[in-house]
Design an enzyme around this catalytic site. Structure first.
Site, PDB file in Angstrom:
ATOM      1  N   CYS A  43       0.718  -1.167   0.003  1.00  0.00           N
ATOM      2  CA  CYS A  43       0.026  -0.087   0.203  1.00  0.00           C
ATOM      3  C   CYS A  43       0.824   1.216   0.033  1.00  0.00           C
ATOM      4  O   CYS A  43       0.941   2.046  -0.951  1.00  0.00           O
ATOM      5  CB  CYS A  43      -0.930  -0.057   1.212  1.00  0.00           C
ATOM      6  SG  CYS A  43      -1.783  -1.489   1.495  1.00  0.00           S
TER       7      CYS A  43
HETATM    8  N1  SAJ Z   1       6.938   2.273   8.369  1.00  0.00           N
HETATM    9  C1  SAJ Z   1       7.850   3.075   8.675  1.00  0.00           C
HETATM   10  N2  SAJ Z   1       7.993   3.862   9.837  1.00  0.00           N
HETATM   11  C2  SAJ Z   1       6.571   4.307  10.456  1.00  0.00           C
HETATM   12  C3  SAJ Z   1       5.473   3.367  10.061  1.00  0.00           C
HETATM   13  C4  SAJ Z   1       5.599   2.483   9.122  1.00  0.00           C
HETATM   14  O1  SAJ Z   1       9.115   3.015   8.332  1.00  0.00           O
HETATM   15  O2  SAJ Z   1       6.509   5.210  11.240  1.00  0.00           O
HETATM   16  C5  SAJ Z   1       7.138   1.407   7.401  1.00  0.00           C
HETATM   17  C6  SAJ Z   1       6.884  -0.194   7.820  1.00  0.00           C
HETATM   18  O3  SAJ Z   1       7.742  -0.780   8.249  1.00  0.00           O
HETATM   19  C7  SAJ Z   1       6.211  -0.797   6.522  1.00  0.00           C
HETATM   20  C8  SAJ Z   1       5.729   0.566   5.928  1.00  0.00           C
HETATM   21  O4  SAJ Z   1       5.905   1.619   6.231  1.00  0.00           O
HETATM   22  O5  SAJ Z   1       7.455  -1.130   5.776  1.00  0.00           O
HETATM   23  C9  SAJ Z   1       3.944   0.359   5.701  1.00  0.00           C
HETATM   24  O6  SAJ Z   1       3.827   0.322   7.055  1.00  0.00           O
HETATM   25  P1  SAJ Z   1       2.155   0.642   7.510  1.00  0.00           P
HETATM   26  O7  SAJ Z   1       2.078   0.377   9.070  1.00  0.00           O
HETATM   27  O8  SAJ Z   1       1.455   1.724   7.001  1.00  0.00           O
HETATM   28  O9  SAJ Z   1       1.514  -0.734   6.986  1.00  0.00           O
HETATM   29  P2  SAJ Z   1       0.600  -1.577   5.953  1.00  0.00           P
HETATM   30  O10 SAJ Z   1       1.114  -0.866   4.737  1.00  0.00           O
HETATM   31  O11 SAJ Z   1       0.451  -2.857   6.202  1.00  0.00           O
HETATM   32  O12 SAJ Z   1      -0.819  -0.726   6.328  1.00  0.00           O
HETATM   33  C10 SAJ Z   1      -1.134   0.381   5.836  1.00  0.00           C
HETATM   34  C11 SAJ Z   1      -2.250   0.765   6.979  1.00  0.00           C
HETATM   35  N3  SAJ Z   1      -1.450   0.752   8.310  1.00  0.00           N
HETATM   36  C12 SAJ Z   1      -1.624   1.843   9.355  1.00  0.00           C
HETATM   37  O13 SAJ Z   1      -2.615   2.915   8.939  1.00  0.00           O
HETATM   38  C13 SAJ Z   1      -1.163   2.058  10.364  1.00  0.00           C
HETATM   39  C14 SAJ Z   1      -3.079   1.576   6.569  1.00  0.00           C
HETATM   40  O14 SAJ Z   1      -2.188   2.874   6.069  1.00  0.00           O
HETATM   41  C15 SAJ Z   1      -3.886   1.213   5.546  1.00  0.00           C
HETATM   42  O15 SAJ Z   1      -5.112   0.910   5.793  1.00  0.00           O
HETATM   43  C16 SAJ Z   1      -3.227   0.145   4.727  1.00  0.00           C
HETATM   44  O16 SAJ Z   1      -1.728   0.294   4.680  1.00  0.00           O
HETATM   45  C17 SAJ Z   1      -3.779  -0.098   3.097  1.00  0.00           C
HETATM   46  O17 SAJ Z   1      -4.394  -1.226   2.907  1.00  0.00           O
HETATM   47  O18 SAJ Z   1      -3.875   0.795   2.470  1.00  0.00           O
END
Ligand code: SAJ
Length: 436
Positions: A274
């Site tokens: 995502c």
């Molecule tokens: N990440 C960082 N720093 C942060 C947070 C995340 O480096 O502070 C990295 C994570 O390690 C990962 C990536 O970003 O590699 C994505 O992380 P994520 O927590 O956004 O996880 P996703 O992609 O599984 O889920 C996200 C959802 N997450 C949150 O809101 C916490 C949300 O944005 C969406 O509902 C989902 O994508 C989607 O399906 O679009």
């Protein structure tokens, strides 16, 4: 009773069958949520092996328990198929298929268009079509015009066409399909009303917005917000490092501000299906309007650079120990795209392993949650170790903490490692511990 009210009544009494197209991280939990509340659900997926496994009650997705599937199958609430003709008798179609980027980082809507085409071929009067896949504003309207209106079916009269973006946070135990507020837009007001009734059957809060474009844009803003803010802290990490400032301490301190600050944390890059992808659906569409989305492009560049930064830091630190990365033994700890899940799609660990392989070092992998290594990674790695031991740890010239699953024994790694490159802020900086 007219068709519209008849349909509303059938939704209320759950006497409709729902077909959910795409049985992945989004479609499977959604299928089970609808089945659990009493609808008859047919889960469709093009992957025959996955369908056979699901019909045996085997999940294959770490965040969905097999026992939940078994119970729904036993109660005859759900079944799975890979034959599109089996979906003909359904009345509500919800499409949850991937929306990746093509090789020029352009939207790849092939899976969505195939699904829409298949649904349109089976569509009958009073049926409902909802797209959940994240996409650029205007997609649903285009699909409706090309596949449904083109067949002489009018939204809000003959059929009901909705966009309601998926919102899942895989691995998040606090939020699940039923308690995450759901955004929903429709091609017409009546489409919205029907969509509201369907989703309100399983989700506590359904948030109606003006139309499909607004709903599509809402979802993209959510993910652009994350991508850009993660890009911001990823840009500040090397700066803080060279200034001898601990960026994690800074973020922790800033997070004590009770308003106006949301903490994001630097990492080894951006993974998942995502955040590294969805924002570029918007930047691609913006160009059609002669606009540039510079924040999105810049965040993308910074986030994509992070794996290179991690490897360059490893090389730099080994040099201070008068060691070359070439022929060194390196252990990559954690390879899923974020902690506590088993999904490795778009994981920065994969890019880091690719970069390391070009330096001719010996790469081993340890991830207690990810059981399967794709061949593309297997051929670049010496081994995937199952259990950490003191002797094993001592044998490595460098250890990279890439995905920091909570169950990993970080004290044991710290005590028994010559050199640790910590990309997640698990450790305080020490003589053998460096940030990257
Ligand atoms: N990440 C960082 N720093 C942060 C947070 C995340 O480096 O502070 C990295 C994570 O390690 C990962 C990536 O970003 O590699 C994505 O992380 P994520 O927590 O956004 O996880 P996703 O992609 O599984 O889920 C996200 C959802 N997450 C949150 O809101 C916490 C949300 O944005 C969406 O509902 C989902 O994508 C989607 O399906 O679009």
């Amino acid at each position: 009773m007219d068709n519209f009210n008849l349909l509303k009544n059938k939704i209320k009494t759950k006497s409709l069958s729902i077909c959910i197209i795409g049985q992945g991280y989004i479609g499977l939990p959604l299928s089970l949520a609808f089945a659990d509340c009493g609808f008859k659900v047919l889960g469709y997926d093009i992957n025959e092996e996955k369908v056979q496994r699901l019909n045996k009650g085997i999940s294959g997705i770490g965040t969905v328990s097999s026992s939940t599937i078994e119970k729904c199958i036993k109660d005859k609430k759900i079944s799975f198929t890979s034959r599109i003709e089996d979906t003909k008798s359904c009345e509500i179609y919800i499409i949850c298929v991937p929306t990746p980027l093509g090789k020029h980082r352009e939207p790849d809507l092939r899976a969505v268009k195939d699904a829409y085409q298949q649904v349109a071929n089976n569509l009958n009067k009073n049926d409902v079509v909802c797209l959940e896949s994240t996409t650029y504003p205007g997609t649903t309207e285009e699909l409706y015009q090309d596949y449904i209106y083109a067949k002489g079916l009018e939204a809000g009269e003959d059929v009901f066409v909705i966009f309601s973006p998926e919102r899942e946070d895989p691995g998040n135990k606090k939020f699940s399909t039923t308690n995450i507020p759901k955004i929903l837009g429709g091609v017409t007001q009546k489409c919205k009303e029907i969509g509201y009734q369907i989703y309100n059957s399983i989700i506590d809060e359904v948030v109606l917005v003006k139309d499909c474009r607004t709903a599509e844009m809402t979802k993209l803003l959510e993910n652009v917000h994350r991508c850009v803010n993660i890009g911001l802290v990823n840009e500040l990490k090397p700066l803080a490092d060279i200034m001898d400032i601990d960026i994690y301490e800074v973020i922790k301190a800033a997070a004590t501000k009770p308003f106006g600050f949301v903490p994001y944390y630097p990492g080894p890059g951006l993974g998942g299906h995502c955040i590294p992808i969805d924002p570029f659906y918007l930047s691609w569409k913006a160009k059609e309007y002669g606009m540039n989305t510079r924040f999105i492009e810049l965040a993308g560049e910074i986030n994509k650079f992070m794996p290179h930064y991690v490897v360059s830091k490893l090389i730099e630190v080994l040099n201070t120990q008068e060691k070359a990365l070439k022929n060194s033994k390196i252990l990559v700890v954690g390879i899923s795209y974020k902690k506590n899940i088993d999904d490795i799609r778009e994981s920065p660990a994969i890019e880091i392993i690719n970069l390391l392989s070009k330096q001719f070092c010996q790469i081993s992998v340890y991830d207690p949650i990810v059981n399967y290594l794709p061949n593309s990674i297997k051929k670049l790695t010496h081994q995937k170790i199952k259990v950490l031991s003191k002797e094993e740890l001592k044998s490595y010239d460098g250890i990279l903490i890439i995905t920091d699953h909570d169950q990993i024994d970080y004290d044991m790694i710290k005590t028994n490692s010559k050199l640790i490159i910590d990309t997640r802020g698990r450790y305080e900086v020490a003589t053998n511990i460096f940030r990257a």
